[in-house]
Design a protein around this motif. Structure first.
Motif, short mmCIF file in Angstrom:
data_model
loop_
_atom_site.label_atom_id
_atom_site.label_comp_id
_atom_site.label_asym_id
_atom_site.label_seq_id
_atom_site.Cartn_x
_atom_site.Cartn_y
_atom_site.Cartn_z
N ALA A 68 0.86 -1.20 0.00
CA ALA A 68 0.00 0.00 0.00
C ALA A 68 0.89 1.24 0.00
CB ALA A 68 -0.92 -0.03 1.22
N GLY A 69 0.51 2.21 -0.82
CA GLY A 69 1.31 3.43 -0.92
C GLY A 69 2.31 3.36 -2.06
N THR A 70 2.42 2.17 -2.69
CA THR A 70 3.32 2.02 -3.83
C THR A 70 2.53 1.45 -4.99
OG1 THR A 70 4.02 -0.23 -3.32
CG2 THR A 70 5.23 1.56 -2.24
N ILE A 71 3.14 1.48 -6.16
CA ILE A 71 2.42 1.03 -7.34
C ILE A 71 3.41 0.49 -8.34
CG2 ILE A 71 2.53 3.27 -8.55
CD1 ILE A 71 -0.42 2.76 -9.37
N ASP A 72 2.99 -0.58 -9.09
CA ASP A 72 3.82 -1.14 -10.17
C ASP A 72 3.57 -0.28 -11.39
OD1 ASP A 72 5.22 -2.59 -11.97
OD2 ASP A 72 3.98 -4.41 -11.87
N GLU A 73 4.34 0.77 -11.46
CA GLU A 73 4.03 1.81 -12.45
C GLU A 73 4.19 1.28 -13.88
OE1 GLU A 73 4.64 6.55 -12.19
OE2 GLU A 73 6.47 5.35 -12.10
N THR A 82 -2.10 11.31 -2.74
CA THR A 82 -2.64 10.18 -3.48
C THR A 82 -3.14 9.17 -2.45
OG1 THR A 82 -0.50 9.10 -3.55
CG2 THR A 82 -1.08 10.49 -5.45
N GLY A 83 -3.98 8.25 -2.91
CA GLY A 83 -4.53 7.23 -1.99
C GLY A 83 -4.36 5.83 -2.60
N VAL A 84 -3.32 5.19 -2.16
CA VAL A 84 -3.04 3.83 -2.66
C VAL A 84 -3.16 2.89 -1.44
CG1 VAL A 84 -1.48 2.42 -4.03
CG2 VAL A 84 -1.42 4.92 -4.26
N GLY A 85 -4.37 2.66 -0.99
CA GLY A 85 -4.60 1.97 0.30
C GLY A 85 -4.62 0.47 0.22
N LEU A 121 -3.06 8.23 -11.28
CA LEU A 121 -4.39 7.62 -11.35
C LEU A 121 -5.04 7.59 -9.97
CD1 LEU A 121 -3.65 4.57 -13.70
CD2 LEU A 121 -4.85 6.70 -14.29
N TYR A 122 -4.22 7.72 -8.93
CA TYR A 122 -4.73 7.58 -7.57
C TYR A 122 -4.64 8.91 -6.80
CZ TYR A 122 -4.35 2.79 -9.06
OH TYR A 122 -4.50 1.64 -9.78
N THR A 123 -4.55 10.07 -7.61
CA THR A 123 -4.55 11.40 -6.98
C THR A 123 -5.91 11.66 -6.34
OG1 THR A 123 -2.96 12.24 -8.60
CG2 THR A 123 -4.32 13.87 -7.45
N CYS A 124 -5.88 12.23 -5.11
CA CYS A 124 -7.15 12.52 -4.43
C CYS A 124 -7.91 13.57 -5.26
CB CYS A 124 -6.89 13.04 -3.01
SG CYS A 124 -6.17 11.78 -1.93
N PRO A 125 -9.15 13.33 -5.68
CA PRO A 125 -9.88 14.29 -6.51
C PRO A 125 -10.37 15.48 -5.68
CG PRO A 125 -11.26 12.39 -5.98
CD PRO A 125 -9.93 12.14 -5.39
N SER A 135 -1.83 12.46 5.27
CA SER A 135 -0.57 12.83 4.59
C SER A 135 0.29 11.61 4.27
CB SER A 135 0.23 13.83 5.44
OG SER A 135 -0.55 14.99 5.70
N THR A 136 -0.35 10.46 3.97
CA THR A 136 0.41 9.27 3.55
C THR A 136 -0.36 8.57 2.46
OG1 THR A 136 1.26 7.11 4.16
CG2 THR A 136 -0.57 7.90 5.46
N ALA A 137 0.35 8.14 1.43
CA ALA A 137 -0.29 7.51 0.28
C ALA A 137 -0.69 6.07 0.58
CB ALA A 137 0.66 7.54 -0.92
N THR A 138 -0.30 5.54 1.74
CA THR A 138 -0.59 4.12 2.05
C THR A 138 -2.05 3.92 2.44
OG1 THR A 138 0.04 4.43 4.35
CG2 THR A 138 1.76 3.72 2.81
N THR A 139 -2.80 5.00 2.59
CA THR A 139 -4.23 4.87 2.90
C THR A 139 -5.02 5.49 1.77
OG1 THR A 139 -4.15 6.95 4.12
CG2 THR A 139 -3.84 4.91 5.40
N ASN A 140 -6.27 5.16 1.68
CA ASN A 140 -7.12 5.73 0.63
C ASN A 140 -7.46 7.20 0.95
OD1 ASN A 140 -7.26 3.41 -0.95
ND2 ASN A 140 -8.93 2.54 0.29
#
Length: 510
Positions: free
Chosen positions: A431-436, A451-454, A464-468, A476-481
């Motif tokens: 979570a918080g990372t992505i296989d780009e 971003t939210g990569v939970g 793609l996971y930027t908070c709208p 303040s962490t991308a590891t949660t949605n």
């Protein structure tokens, strides 16, 4: 038994005495028993009884005729019971009462004697070894003198004189003239002197034969010169002085020349002579291949080496040679050479059976069957026991941590570096990372705040996971949605983080 002695009926009758007789109604006198008769029941009322020959019955006799018999040693010589019995002289034998006839009828015959000088006893037959050639003799029987024998065992005949050497004829000898018995010799050729005993270690059959020393290679096994000397056979030695049993070669030695006159030979180590009495050269008892003189002592038998050893050379001693590591006693036969195992296998020392290949997932890293096989590490695999451990390539993983199985390729959304182990699921991008780039060989990309990569295992760009708008990365962490801003607040820009903007005083979230 009574009489009217005075012919007066007014006076009592008078009893007659023993040895007389009175019939009934008699006036007397009492009648005495006549000679040759007796008052057998000592009752004057019964008639006197006549006695026969062999008795002495004077007038007025009383008692039974049996009690009146002539006593032993006497005879009724004239067969007349009126005359006294005659005493017979010594040299006769009248050992029972009541005999009749002349004393000469009872003279001791030839071969017999009145040994106690008493005619009241029977004559005694002379024993074997004595003689009596005259009748009517008394005292001890005549013993056959030394040098003479009672050859026919008949005491009525004279003794026979012996002649020749090899005899010993003491007084009183019976039977044939006796030769010196086995084990003795007539050393002085004099039958009047005892035979000379032979010593142990010699033999004499007796008679005139001398005491002869036991011949070469024989012994007086029972120390008895009356028995023949016994030959000593192979595997034995004649004892000192040829006296006693043949001495067997002791364990560890052998009669190498089959000669009982020579000493037994001690065999070297590497041979096995565990029993006494062996013959032949020492090499006959060499420990064969597969066997060893394990105690370095030829007096014990060779020991068969157990499986797991290799002993191909005969005549060896000490412990059995264990098959070294890297070899095996493939046929469980210690007489054959241990078999060397090839690379890709491992055999510890003292092994039996076929060489054992390295197990799946292990390798013979040094191509040396004497060292244990090495297990490949997690994150690697091998397909050959003689090869190397192969690291799982990037993008693949040792999903079962078993180096015997091939590495497994992971899907996008994961990152499997070189030497990865564990399931692909465990290797998903966190979570918080992505296989780009959707490539498991490359590392996952950490997305920025806003971003939210939970959830794990996502692919594509972080954008793609930027908070709208209306949403924020509130922690303040991308590891949660991303979190939607609550009513009464607002966010008009995408990709923002921190708390949502609250409507200020005087303003409302319509």
């Amino acid at each position: 038994g009574t009489i009217d002695h005075d012919s007066n009926v007014t006076t009592p009758c008078v009893s007659c005495g023993v040895g007389s007789y009175a019939p009934p109604n008699t006036t007397g006198p009492c009648l005495p028993c006549l000679g040759a008769t007796t008052d057998h029941d000592n009752n004057p009322a019964t008639p006197c009884v006549p006695c026969g020959a062999g008795t002495f019955t004077p007038p007025n006799a009383s008692g039974t005729c049996l009690s009146l018999r002539c006593s032993p040693g006497t005879t009724d010589e004239d067969l007349n019971p009126l005359t006294a019995c005659v005493i017979c002289p010594i040299g006769t034998g009248l050992g029972v009462p009541g005999l009749t006839g002349s004393c000469s009828l009872y003279t001791c015959p030839i071969g017999w004697r009145d040994t106690d000088n008493n005619s009241a006893t029977n004559c005694t037959q002379c024993p074997a070894g004595t003689f009596e050639t005259q009748a009517g003799q008394w005292g001890s029987c005549n013993s056959c003198p030394a040098g003479w024998t009672d050859e026919d065992r008949n005491t009525a005949t004279p003794c026979v004189q012996c002649s020749g050497a090899g005899l010993f004829v003491p007084a009183g000898t019976v039977g044939n003239c006796p030769p010196c018995p086995a084990g003795t010799t007539d050393g002085d050729s004099n039958m009047l002197t005892p035979c000379d005993p032979c010593t142990a270690g010699t033999f004499s059959p007796g008679g005139t034969a001398p005491c002869a020393a036991c011949p070469t290679a024989t012994t007086d096994h029972d120390n008895n010169p009356a028995t023949a000397c016994m030959p000593c056979g192979a595997g034995t030695v004649v004892p000192t002085g040829a006296r006693g049993s043949c001495v067997p070669c002791t364990a560890g030695t052998t009669d190498d020349d089959f000669n009982p006159l020579t000493a037994c030979v001690t065999c070297p180590i590497g041979t096995g002579l565990g029993v006494p009495g062996l013959a032949g050269i020492c090499s006959l008892y060499t420990c064969p291949a597969g066997w060893r003189d394990t105690d370095n002592n030829s007096a014990t038998n060779c020991t068969q080496c157990p499986p797991g050893t290799g002993q191909v050379t005969a005549g060896q001693w000490g412990p059995c040679s264990v098959c070294p590591a890297g070899t095996t006693d493939h046929d469980s036969n210690a007489s054959t050479q241990c078999l060397s195992c090839s690379a890709g296998s491992f055999m510890p020392a003292n092994s039996t059976g076929p060489c054992v290949q390295c197990a799946a997932g292990t390798i013979d890293h040094d191509s040396n069957a004497a060292t244990p096989c090495v297990r490949c590490w997690a994150g690697s695999f091998t397909t050959s026991s003689t090869g190397s451990c192969v690291a799982c390539a990037a993008g693949t993983t040792d999903d079962d941590r078993n180096p015997a199985t091939a590495c497994v390729a992971c899907d996008p959304g994961t990152f499997a570096p070189v030497n990865a182990s564990g399931t692909c699921l465990s290797l998903r991008c966190a979570a918080g990372t992505i296989d780009e780039d959707s490539d498991p060989k490359t590392a996952c990309v950490v997305c920025p705040m806003g971003t939210g990569v939970g959830v794990p295992g996502l692919t594509g760009s972080c954008s793609l996971y930027t908070c709208p708008v209306g949403w924020r990365d509130t922690d303040s962490t991308a590891t949660t949605n991303c979190t939607q801003c609550p009513a009464g607040s607002f966010e008009t820009e995408a990709g923002q983080w921190g708390p949502c903007n609250a409507c200020p005083a005087g303003w409302t979230d319509l």
